[in-house]
Motif scaffolding. Structure first.
Motif, mmCIF file in Angstrom:
data_model
loop_
_atom_site.group_PDB
_atom_site.id
_atom_site.type_symbol
_atom_site.label_atom_id
_atom_site.label_comp_id
_atom_site.label_asym_id
_atom_site.label_seq_id
_atom_site.Cartn_x
_atom_site.Cartn_y
_atom_site.Cartn_z
ATOM 1 N N ARG A 1 -4.385 6.466 11.634
ATOM 2 C CA ARG A 1 -4.010 5.689 10.296
ATOM 3 C C ARG A 1 -3.055 4.798 10.277
ATOM 4 O O ARG A 1 -2.977 4.166 9.212
ATOM 5 C CB ARG A 1 -4.058 6.829 9.151
ATOM 6 C CG ARG A 1 -5.158 7.700 8.972
ATOM 7 C CD ARG A 1 -5.172 8.729 8.056
ATOM 8 N NE ARG A 1 -5.224 7.954 6.546
ATOM 9 C CZ ARG A 1 -4.527 8.642 5.768
ATOM 10 N NH1 ARG A 1 -4.092 9.755 5.823
ATOM 11 N NH2 ARG A 1 -4.575 7.725 4.646
ATOM 12 N N ARG B 1 0.433 4.830 1.303
ATOM 13 C CA ARG B 1 -0.604 5.830 1.962
ATOM 14 C C ARG B 1 -0.280 7.308 2.207
ATOM 15 O O ARG B 1 0.919 7.661 2.027
ATOM 16 C CB ARG B 1 -0.849 5.311 3.568
ATOM 17 C CG ARG B 1 -1.248 3.794 3.507
ATOM 18 C CD ARG B 1 -1.410 3.376 4.954
ATOM 19 N NE ARG B 1 -1.716 1.813 4.824
ATOM 20 C CZ ARG B 1 -3.099 1.452 4.780
ATOM 21 N NH1 ARG B 1 -3.885 2.230 4.663
ATOM 22 N NH2 ARG B 1 -3.196 0.116 4.932
ATOM 23 N N ASP C 1 -4.141 4.266 -1.129
ATOM 24 C CA ASP C 1 -5.426 4.414 -0.251
ATOM 25 C C ASP C 1 -6.199 5.762 -0.797
ATOM 26 O O ASP C 1 -5.642 6.228 -1.585
ATOM 27 C CB ASP C 1 -5.114 4.587 1.282
ATOM 28 C CG ASP C 1 -4.373 5.964 1.597
ATOM 29 O OD1 ASP C 1 -4.117 6.706 0.587
ATOM 30 O OD2 ASP C 1 -4.098 6.211 2.871
ATOM 31 N N GLN C 2 -7.285 5.754 -0.142
ATOM 32 C CA GLN C 2 -8.151 6.920 -0.837
ATOM 33 C C GLN C 2 -7.534 8.352 -0.714
ATOM 34 O O GLN C 2 -7.560 9.027 -1.771
ATOM 35 C CB GLN C 2 -9.659 6.739 -0.035
ATOM 36 C CG GLN C 2 -10.657 7.667 -0.885
ATOM 37 C CD GLN C 2 -11.048 7.150 -2.171
ATOM 38 O OE1 GLN C 2 -10.983 5.998 -2.575
ATOM 39 N NE2 GLN C 2 -11.040 7.977 -3.337
ATOM 40 N N PHE D 1 0.942 -1.281 -0.112
ATOM 41 C CA PHE D 1 0.039 -0.122 0.019
ATOM 42 C C PHE D 1 0.769 1.201 -0.142
ATOM 43 O O PHE D 1 1.972 1.247 0.465
ATOM 44 C CB PHE D 1 -0.747 -0.045 1.123
ATOM 45 C CG PHE D 1 -2.112 -0.927 1.291
ATOM 46 C CD1 PHE D 1 -3.306 -0.544 0.514
ATOM 47 C CD2 PHE D 1 -2.367 -1.941 1.755
ATOM 48 C CE1 PHE D 1 -4.587 -1.354 0.329
ATOM 49 C CE2 PHE D 1 -3.329 -2.780 1.671
ATOM 50 C CZ PHE D 1 -4.217 -2.437 1.107
ATOM 51 N N GLU E 1 4.307 -0.897 3.410
ATOM 52 C CA GLU E 1 3.350 0.142 3.245
ATOM 53 C C GLU E 1 4.272 1.388 3.236
ATOM 54 O O GLU E 1 5.432 1.714 3.786
ATOM 55 C CB GLU E 1 2.933 0.410 4.785
ATOM 56 C CG GLU E 1 1.913 -0.908 5.034
ATOM 57 C CD GLU E 1 0.411 -0.736 4.555
ATOM 58 O OE1 GLU E 1 0.197 0.294 4.473
ATOM 59 O OE2 GLU E 1 -0.493 -1.380 4.692
#
Length: 710
Positions: free
Chosen positions: A243, A230, A564-565, A228, A352
């Motif tokens: 988060r 982020r 991520d969004q 991911f 990440e």
């Protein structure tokens, strides 16, 4: 067991089964054993913790046992002491399978132990390039035969060495050791994935006449990866608690940062939000670094904020998660860090990126996309490495208590990084070192000048053994125990006699009780809030390939499922702005402005700096560059003149370009021994380090220019 296993000596086979408890070999070991037993020089290229050490040492130990080789027969070389300390137990355990031992040699080992080893050497010596240099310089008649039985050299993290001055020094040292050995030393390099492994093999080959082999076992395609990227709106306790903490909680993880200051920031913030966090970087004392390594092996819930000291293969057991603050500098680093997790059967490799700004988000996506395309950086090999050659000249003169021109000329032979230096240039080099009072020539023999002999006297002789600059740092002590070190620059900037000096080190807050400026010692007590320390270091360049990938990301429409969004929203913003700008891969955009021009290339730092330097010569004005663009400050300059200058840059001859670039290297200092170089040698070295005319021309010949005039 397999065919490769059956090639090993019976005693070693028995030890692998009975004492190691192995039931099978890994693919990298299956592939390496027959090639090393066949006497070839090899590069073993595999992921971190992929079994490369055993792949090298099983056939080495089998050869030692079968051929009855005498000690000292193997030199194992590591880039850092922490890895050396970590590997010592492993090498001893492997050696014990055939009844031989290993000895660790570096600066922290006692004089008595070293003296005993010289008189009664073990079969395996684990060391660093600098310690090898010390050994060569301090040979005496009693120990003259120490290197005569050397049969193997194993270079761990060889890709790390190959791209550095220490690697150039190491290859020269190995050639000097080769003079004393009765064998053609077999060279074995353990490497992470790089783009040009065959060239790395040639670099390592030196004077060896052995055949070469590249070991690249098929990657573990069954391994699952969870990845991911982020995006945090800010690095704050609230954001991290909400988060990031849920990702890390109840896991064993490494949190990489690309500076010691950022690692301190991460550890301190994570500690504040209640996480069991530790720290690992080069300015933390050995005691606390080793304590952290031990905790990583023992505990299941711990986070360690770290720099690249944890990238280089130190065994810390099985990890659940790797986190990265912003982005590493290379695809190679990303892959090596990713390889530290998901090693056990059925485990997922989990990585990440935690990004906090635009550049980091774009760079993270670029690294992942390049890795998905199986692209990884190639090692850059310079061929005019005068800055290391001069160190080798000084060291060789000191080693031999004087050296003839013929002896020193041997330093050029079979050294990849000195291969473009001609004999007549080297003789000029020596002549100018005599003229500049660095060497003295007496009856055909070169000696260090009185000035340098005093400078590198017994007390300071270690200074001649390393090619990197070491700055004396302040040692921080709590209850008289070393915590770590601080850069003098940071102390001088932040310390005020009238105010408390409070700072963070090893992830904790300290207040200075007493500062001894003569002995560089700071005694401290615990405190609550303090400044993040700063250590001076060089910034990293963005490569052409990463810069072009960022351009592709900004100008494209591809969705990346691993964002991520928050990161998706940010990327959409950046793309909207950029796509109105209208630049695409294969284009250069040149915007005319009231005070000059901006040339948008996304060609990377080195190519843009090279173009900027030539344009500075042709326009006579100040020009600045970064990896995306070149800024020219010049009023009322006709665009057709600039167009003509760009054509000149594209088509100029090599000799002309070299003469222009030499004018602009100026007082740039990059290397420790550079200050002793004759002017012509310094210019050649700097031009090779700072510029890339070949790649620049390739780029300019394959792009179209979009002029946007006022």
């Amino acid at each position: 067991m397999s065919t490769s296993f059956s090639l090993l000596s019976k005693r070693l086979q028995q030890g692998i089964i009975d004492r190691l408890g192995w039931k099978s070999l890994r693919a990298v070991q299956e592939d390496s054993i027959p090639e090393i037993l066949a006497g070839k020089n090899v590069i073993i290229q595999a992921a971190t913790a992929g079994g490369k050490t055993e792949a090298a040492f099983f056939p080495i130990l089998s050869t030692i046992f079968e051929e009855g080789l005498l000690p000292l027969s193997v030199i194992y070389i590591s880039p850092i002491r922490a890895l050396l300390n970590n590997q010592e137990y492993r090498l001893k355990k492997l050696g014990s399978l055939i009844g031989v031992d290993a000895f660790k040699w570096h600066g922290e080992v006692s004089y008595g132990d070293k003296k005993h080893f010289k008189l009664n050497p073990e079969h395996i010596m684990a060391t660093t390039p600098e310690s090898l240099e010390v050994l060569l310089m301090n040979r005496d008649k009693l120990y003259n035969n120490l290197f005569e039985n050397i049969r193997f050299v194993v270079i761990d993290e060889v890709h790390y060495f190959a791209g550095s001055d220490r690697g150039i020094q190491l290859m020269s040292i190995i050639e000097r050791i080769q003079q004393y050995s009765k064998f053609d030393i077999q060279r074995i390099g353990l490497s992470a994935t790089i783009g040009n492994p065959n060239e790395l093999l040639d670099w390592m080959q030196g004077s060896s006449k052995r055949k070469q082999s590249l070991i690249q076992p098929d990657a573990n395609t069954k391994r699952k990866t969870k990845l991911f990227i982020r995006y945090l709106d800010e690095w704050s306790e609230d954001e991290l608690y909400e988060r990031v903490l849920p990702i890390i909680k109840n896991k064993k993880s490494l949190f990489f940062a690309d500076s010691r200051s950022l690692a301190e920031k991460i550890a301190n913030t994570m500690h504040e939000i209640g996480l069991n966090s530790r720290l690992h970087h080069s300015s933390i004392s050995k005691l606390y670094r080793e304590q952290t390594e031990h905790l990583l092996q023992k505990e299941n819930e711990i986070m360690v904020a770290c720099t690249s000291t944890m990238e280089l293969g130190i065994d810390v057991g099985d990890l659940d998660l790797i986190l990265q603050y912003n982005a590493p500098n290379t695809v190679s680093s990303f892959l090596q860090r990713l390889g530290r997790t998901g090693r056990r059967e059925g485990k997922v490799a989990h990585y990440e990126f935690i990004t906090v700004n635009k550049e980091a988000l774009l760079k993270s996506i670029a690294l992942v996309e390049l890795a998905r395309r199986k692209w990884v950086e190639s090692v850059h090999f310079p061929f005019h490495s005068y800055h290391v050659l001069i160190q080798q000249v000084f060291s060789s003169v000191k080693e031999n208590n004087g050296a003839s021109q013929h002896q020193l000329l041997q330093l050029l032979k079979y050294r990849f990084n000195f291969s473009a230096i001609q004999e007549k240039e080297f003789i000029q080099f020596l002549d100018e070192l005599v003229s500049n009072d660095c060497l003295e020539l007496v009856d055909g023999t070169y000696f260090l000048s009185d000035k340098l002999d005093e400078q590198f006297s017994r007390r300071n002789y270690m200074d001649i053994c390393s090619v990197f600059e070491t700055t004396k740092e302040f040692i921080v002590k709590y209850q008289n125990r070393d915590i770590g070190t601080l850069d003098p620059w940071f102390v001088n900037i932040y310390y005020k006699e009238t105010e408390p000096f409070v700072f963070i080190l090893n992830g904790l807050v300290w207040k200075a009780v007493e500062i001894d400026f003569n002995r560089f010692i700071i005694h401290v007590k615990e405190a609550e809030k303090g400044a993040i320390p700063i250590w001076l270091g060089s910034g990293q360049k963005v490569s052409f390939e990463i810069a072009q990938q960022i351009l592709k990301i900004l100008s494209g429409y591809e969705n990346y499922p691993y964002l991520d969004q928050n990161a998706k929203n940010k990327l959409k913003e950046y793309r909207t702005d950029f796509q109105y700008f209208g630049m695409k891969p294969g284009n250069i955009v040149i915007e005319e402005e009231p005070k000059g021009y901006t040339i948008y290339t996304f060609a990377g730092d080195v190519i843009n700096y090279t173009i900027a330097t030539f344009l500075k010569e042709y326009t006579g004005t100040e020009i600045k560059s970064d990896y995306q663009k070149i800024n020219i400050k010049i009023k009322d300059y006709p665009y057709n003149n600039l167009e003509s200058n760009i054509e000149k840059v594209k088509n100029m001859a090599t000799r002309e370009s070299l003469e222009i670039l030499k004018k602009f290297v100026g007082d740039i200092k990059l290397a420790k021994f550079q200050k002793y170089l004759p002017k012509f040698a310094e210019e050649q070295y700097l031009v090779e380090q700072l510029f890339d005319t070949k790649k620049m021309k390739e780029y300019l010949c394959n792009v179209e220019i979009d002029w946007r005039l006022l």
